[in-house]
Write an enzyme that holds these catalytic residues in place. Structure first.
Site, PDB file in Angstrom:
ATOM      1  N   HIS A 103     -10.214   0.462   0.472  1.00 36.53           N
ATOM      2  CA  HIS A 103     -10.541  -0.350   1.644  1.00 36.53           C
ATOM      3  C   HIS A 103     -12.034  -0.681   1.729  1.00 36.53           C
ATOM      4  O   HIS A 103     -12.451  -1.447   2.605  1.00 36.53           O
ATOM      5  CB  HIS A 103     -10.090   0.360   2.927  1.00 36.53           C
ATOM      6  CG  HIS A 103      -8.610   0.305   3.142  1.00 36.53           C
ATOM      7  ND1 HIS A 103      -7.727   1.155   2.509  1.00 36.53           N
ATOM      8  CD2 HIS A 103      -7.836  -0.523   3.898  1.00 36.53           C
ATOM      9  CE1 HIS A 103      -6.491   0.875   2.893  1.00 36.53           C
ATOM     10  NE2 HIS A 103      -6.526  -0.141   3.722  1.00 36.53           N
TER      11      HIS A 103
ATOM     12  N   GLU B  73       0.820  -1.208   0.000  1.00 37.38           N
ATOM     13  CA  GLU B  73       0.000   0.000   0.000  1.00 37.38           C
ATOM     14  C   GLU B  73       0.856   1.261   0.000  1.00 37.38           C
ATOM     15  O   GLU B  73       0.522   2.243  -0.676  1.00 37.38           O
ATOM     16  CB  GLU B  73      -0.954  -0.012   1.194  1.00 37.38           C
ATOM     17  CG  GLU B  73      -2.075  -1.038   1.041  1.00 37.38           C
ATOM     18  CD  GLU B  73      -3.008  -1.071   2.228  1.00 37.38           C
ATOM     19  OE1 GLU B  73      -2.701  -0.410   3.249  1.00 37.38           O
ATOM     20  OE2 GLU B  73      -4.041  -1.756   2.148  1.00 37.38           O
TER      21      GLU B  73
END
Length: 236
Positions: free
Chosen positions: A166, A133
Protein backbone atom coordinates in the site's frame (compact mmCIF):
# COMPACT_ATOMS: atom_id res chain seq x y z
CA UNK A 1 3.54 -23.02 -2.77
CA UNK A 2 1.23 -24.47 -5.48
CA UNK A 3 1.86 -23.21 -9.01
CA UNK A 4 -1.61 -21.68 -9.22
CA UNK A 5 -0.76 -19.41 -6.26
CA UNK A 6 2.52 -18.39 -7.89
CA UNK A 7 0.61 -17.52 -11.07
CA UNK A 8 -1.88 -15.61 -8.92
CA UNK A 9 0.88 -13.50 -7.36
CA UNK A 10 2.53 -12.90 -10.75
CA UNK A 11 -0.82 -11.74 -12.15
CA UNK A 12 -1.25 -9.28 -9.28
CA UNK A 13 2.29 -7.89 -9.71
CA UNK A 14 1.80 -7.58 -13.48
CA UNK A 15 -1.44 -5.70 -12.89
CA UNK A 16 0.26 -3.29 -10.48
CA UNK A 17 3.05 -2.63 -12.98
CA UNK A 18 0.78 -2.41 -16.02
CA UNK A 19 0.56 1.36 -15.68
CA UNK A 20 4.01 1.56 -17.25
CA UNK A 21 2.53 0.24 -20.50
CA UNK A 22 -0.04 3.04 -20.50
CA UNK A 23 2.46 5.89 -20.17
CA UNK A 24 3.14 6.27 -23.93
CA UNK A 25 -0.60 6.62 -24.58
CA UNK A 26 -1.37 9.03 -21.72
CA UNK A 27 0.63 11.87 -23.26
CA UNK A 28 -1.28 11.61 -26.53
CA UNK A 29 -4.80 11.55 -25.07
CA UNK A 30 -6.95 14.62 -24.56
CA UNK A 31 -8.20 13.49 -21.13
CA UNK A 32 -5.32 11.56 -19.49
CA UNK A 33 -7.01 11.43 -16.07
CA UNK A 34 -10.06 9.61 -17.43
CA UNK A 35 -7.84 7.27 -19.42
CA UNK A 36 -5.78 6.42 -16.32
CA UNK A 37 -8.90 5.61 -14.31
CA UNK A 38 -10.32 3.51 -17.14
CA UNK A 39 -7.01 1.70 -17.50
CA UNK A 40 -6.93 0.94 -13.76
CA UNK A 41 -10.48 -0.43 -13.73
CA UNK A 42 -9.83 -2.55 -16.83
CA UNK A 43 -6.55 -4.01 -15.55
CA UNK A 44 -8.01 -4.78 -12.11
CA UNK A 45 -11.00 -6.50 -13.72
CA UNK A 46 -8.76 -8.49 -16.08
CA UNK A 47 -6.47 -9.51 -13.21
CA UNK A 48 -9.50 -10.72 -11.23
CA UNK A 49 -10.80 -12.77 -14.16
CA UNK A 50 -7.37 -14.38 -14.65
CA UNK A 51 -7.07 -15.04 -10.90
CA UNK A 52 -10.45 -16.74 -10.77
CA UNK A 53 -9.39 -18.87 -13.72
CA UNK A 54 -6.31 -20.05 -11.82
CA UNK A 55 -8.52 -20.87 -8.82
CA UNK A 56 -11.39 -22.29 -10.85
CA UNK A 57 -11.20 -25.68 -9.12
CA UNK A 58 -11.65 -24.13 -5.69
CA UNK A 59 -14.41 -21.81 -6.90
CA UNK A 60 -16.35 -24.67 -8.49
CA UNK A 61 -15.88 -26.77 -5.36
CA UNK A 62 -17.56 -24.08 -3.26
CA UNK A 63 -20.61 -24.02 -5.53
CA UNK A 64 -20.78 -27.83 -5.61
CA UNK A 65 -20.84 -28.08 -1.82
CA UNK A 66 -24.35 -28.79 -0.57
CA UNK A 67 -23.76 -27.22 2.86
CA UNK A 68 -22.44 -23.78 1.96
CA UNK A 69 -23.27 -22.48 5.47
CA UNK A 70 -24.45 -19.12 4.13
CA UNK A 71 -25.67 -18.07 7.59
CA UNK A 72 -22.27 -18.74 9.13
CA UNK A 73 -20.53 -16.85 6.34
CA UNK A 74 -22.78 -13.81 6.85
CA UNK A 75 -22.35 -13.92 10.64
CA UNK A 76 -18.55 -14.14 10.44
CA UNK A 77 -18.45 -11.42 7.77
CA UNK A 78 -20.34 -9.03 10.03
CA UNK A 79 -18.14 -9.99 12.97
CA UNK A 80 -15.10 -9.54 10.75
CA UNK A 81 -16.19 -6.02 9.79
CA UNK A 82 -16.54 -5.12 13.47
CA UNK A 83 -13.15 -6.64 14.36
CA UNK A 84 -11.40 -4.79 11.52
CA UNK A 85 -13.11 -1.54 12.48
CA UNK A 86 -12.03 -1.85 16.13
CA UNK A 87 -8.51 -2.95 15.15
CA UNK A 88 -8.13 0.04 12.86
CA UNK A 89 -9.18 2.45 15.61
CA UNK A 90 -6.79 0.89 18.14
CA UNK A 91 -3.91 0.91 15.66
CA UNK A 92 -4.50 4.56 14.74
CA UNK A 93 -4.61 5.54 18.42
CA UNK A 94 -1.29 3.73 19.05
CA UNK A 95 0.31 5.34 15.99
CA UNK A 96 -0.92 8.78 17.00
CA UNK A 97 -0.30 8.87 20.74
CA UNK A 98 2.58 6.40 21.12
CA UNK A 99 4.63 6.89 17.96
CA UNK A 100 3.57 10.46 17.21
CA UNK A 101 2.44 9.65 13.66
CA UNK A 102 -0.03 12.11 12.18
CA UNK A 103 -3.51 10.60 11.68
CA UNK A 104 -4.87 10.27 8.19
CA UNK A 105 -3.58 7.94 5.48
CA UNK A 106 -2.15 9.65 2.41
CA UNK A 107 -2.90 6.51 0.41
CA UNK A 108 -6.58 6.70 1.39
CA UNK A 109 -6.76 10.43 0.65
CA UNK A 110 -5.23 9.96 -2.80
CA UNK A 111 -7.71 7.20 -3.63
CA UNK A 112 -10.63 9.29 -2.39
CA UNK A 113 -9.53 12.26 -4.50
CA UNK A 114 -9.58 10.03 -7.57
CA UNK A 115 -12.98 8.63 -6.57
CA UNK A 116 -14.42 12.15 -6.24
CA UNK A 117 -13.31 13.02 -9.75
CA UNK A 118 -14.21 9.63 -11.28
CA UNK A 119 -16.85 7.70 -9.26
CA UNK A 120 -16.28 4.54 -11.32
CA UNK A 121 -12.96 4.23 -9.49
CA UNK A 122 -14.96 3.23 -6.41
CA UNK A 123 -15.41 -0.23 -7.95
CA UNK A 124 -11.68 -0.79 -7.47
CA UNK A 125 -11.72 0.36 -3.85
CA UNK A 126 -14.88 -1.47 -2.83
CA UNK A 127 -14.95 -4.59 -5.01
CA UNK A 128 -12.03 -5.46 -7.29
CA UNK A 129 -9.24 -4.44 -4.93
CA UNK A 130 -10.50 -6.29 -1.84
CA UNK A 131 -11.15 -9.51 -3.77
CA UNK A 132 -7.73 -9.52 -5.42
CA UNK A 133 -5.91 -8.61 -2.21
CA UNK A 134 -7.57 -11.37 -0.22
CA UNK A 135 -6.82 -13.96 -2.89
CA UNK A 136 -3.18 -12.89 -3.05
CA UNK A 137 -2.27 -11.92 0.51
CA UNK A 138 -4.48 -14.26 2.51
CA UNK A 139 -5.14 -17.30 0.30
CA UNK A 140 -1.82 -17.49 -1.55
CA UNK A 141 0.77 -15.85 0.72
CA UNK A 142 -0.66 -16.35 4.20
CA UNK A 143 -2.08 -19.77 3.35
CA UNK A 144 1.31 -20.99 2.13
CA UNK A 145 3.18 -19.50 5.11
CA UNK A 146 0.70 -20.97 7.59
CA UNK A 147 1.57 -24.47 6.39
CA UNK A 148 5.18 -23.89 7.47
CA UNK A 149 4.82 -21.80 10.64
CA UNK A 150 2.31 -20.92 13.35
CA UNK A 151 -0.55 -18.50 12.83
CA UNK A 152 1.04 -15.45 14.44
CA UNK A 153 4.20 -15.37 12.34
CA UNK A 154 2.39 -16.31 9.13
CA UNK A 155 -0.20 -13.58 9.70
CA UNK A 156 2.46 -11.07 10.71
CA UNK A 157 4.66 -11.68 7.66
CA UNK A 158 1.78 -11.66 5.20
CA UNK A 159 0.37 -8.58 6.99
CA UNK A 160 3.64 -6.70 6.61
CA UNK A 161 3.77 -7.55 2.91
CA UNK A 162 0.14 -6.43 2.59
CA UNK A 163 1.02 -3.16 4.33
CA UNK A 164 4.15 -2.55 2.24
CA UNK A 165 2.23 -2.92 -1.03
CA UNK A 166 0.00 0.00 0.00
CA UNK A 167 3.11 2.23 0.01
CA UNK A 168 2.00 4.08 3.15
CA UNK A 169 4.85 3.14 5.49
CA UNK A 170 3.98 5.66 8.20
CA UNK A 171 0.84 3.59 8.84
CA UNK A 172 2.55 0.22 8.60
CA UNK A 173 1.09 -0.83 11.97
CA UNK A 174 -2.50 -0.17 10.91
CA UNK A 175 -2.27 -2.05 7.62
CA UNK A 176 -0.40 -4.96 9.22
CA UNK A 177 -2.93 -5.27 12.05
CA UNK A 178 -5.84 -5.21 9.61
CA UNK A 179 -4.14 -7.85 7.48
CA UNK A 180 -3.73 -10.07 10.53
CA UNK A 181 -7.45 -9.78 11.31
CA UNK A 182 -8.30 -10.86 7.76
CA UNK A 183 -5.93 -13.82 8.20
CA UNK A 184 -7.71 -14.72 11.45
CA UNK A 185 -11.07 -14.70 9.68
CA UNK A 186 -9.69 -16.96 6.96
CA UNK A 187 -8.30 -19.47 9.45
CA UNK A 188 -11.37 -19.52 11.68
CA UNK A 189 -13.86 -19.99 8.85
CA UNK A 190 -11.62 -21.83 6.35
CA UNK A 191 -13.39 -19.80 3.67
CA UNK A 192 -11.69 -16.95 1.80
CA UNK A 193 -15.12 -15.49 1.02
CA UNK A 194 -15.40 -14.26 4.64
CA UNK A 195 -12.34 -11.95 4.68
CA UNK A 196 -13.29 -10.87 1.15
CA UNK A 197 -16.73 -9.71 2.30
CA UNK A 198 -15.31 -8.08 5.45
CA UNK A 199 -12.65 -6.31 3.35
CA UNK A 200 -15.22 -5.09 0.84
CA UNK A 201 -17.47 -3.88 3.65
CA UNK A 202 -14.79 -1.91 5.52
CA UNK A 203 -13.56 -0.30 2.29
CA UNK A 204 -17.09 0.62 1.24
CA UNK A 205 -17.74 2.06 4.70
CA UNK A 206 -14.59 4.17 4.37
CA UNK A 207 -15.63 5.37 0.90
CA UNK A 208 -19.08 6.42 2.09
CA UNK A 209 -17.62 8.14 5.13
CA UNK A 210 -14.96 10.01 3.15
CA UNK A 211 -17.21 11.07 0.28
CA UNK A 212 -19.93 12.31 2.63
CA UNK A 213 -17.49 14.72 4.29
CA UNK A 214 -16.20 17.88 2.66
CA UNK A 215 -12.39 17.73 2.13
CA UNK A 216 -11.99 20.94 4.14
CA UNK A 217 -13.77 19.32 7.08
CA UNK A 218 -11.36 16.38 6.90
CA UNK A 219 -8.40 18.76 7.06
CA UNK A 220 -9.95 20.53 10.05
CA UNK A 221 -10.54 17.22 11.86
CA UNK A 222 -6.93 16.17 11.24
CA UNK A 223 -5.70 19.49 12.66
CA UNK A 224 -7.83 18.97 15.77
CA UNK A 225 -6.39 15.48 16.23
CA UNK A 226 -2.86 16.85 15.87
CA UNK A 227 -3.59 19.50 18.53
CA UNK A 228 -4.99 16.83 20.86
CA UNK A 229 -1.90 14.73 20.23
CA UNK A 230 0.38 17.64 21.21
CA UNK A 231 -1.65 18.31 24.35
CA UNK A 232 -1.51 14.66 25.50
CA UNK A 233 2.14 14.12 24.62
CA UNK A 234 3.07 17.45 26.14
CA UNK A 235 1.41 16.44 29.38
CA UNK A 236 3.95 13.69 30.07
Amino acid sequence: MPKKYIYLIITYIAMQLSGVLALPFVQQIENPEAFSVGWSVATFALALIISIYFLRDEVSEFFRTEQKQIGTIILWSVLGFILVFITQIVAVVIETFVFGIKPGSQNTMDLMNIARQAPIFIIIISVLGPILEELVFRKAIFGSLHKRMNFFFAALLSGIIFAAVHMDFSHLLTYTAIGMVFAFLYVETKRIIVPIIAHMAINTYAVIGQLSIDPEQIEEQLKQLEQLQLIIIGGY
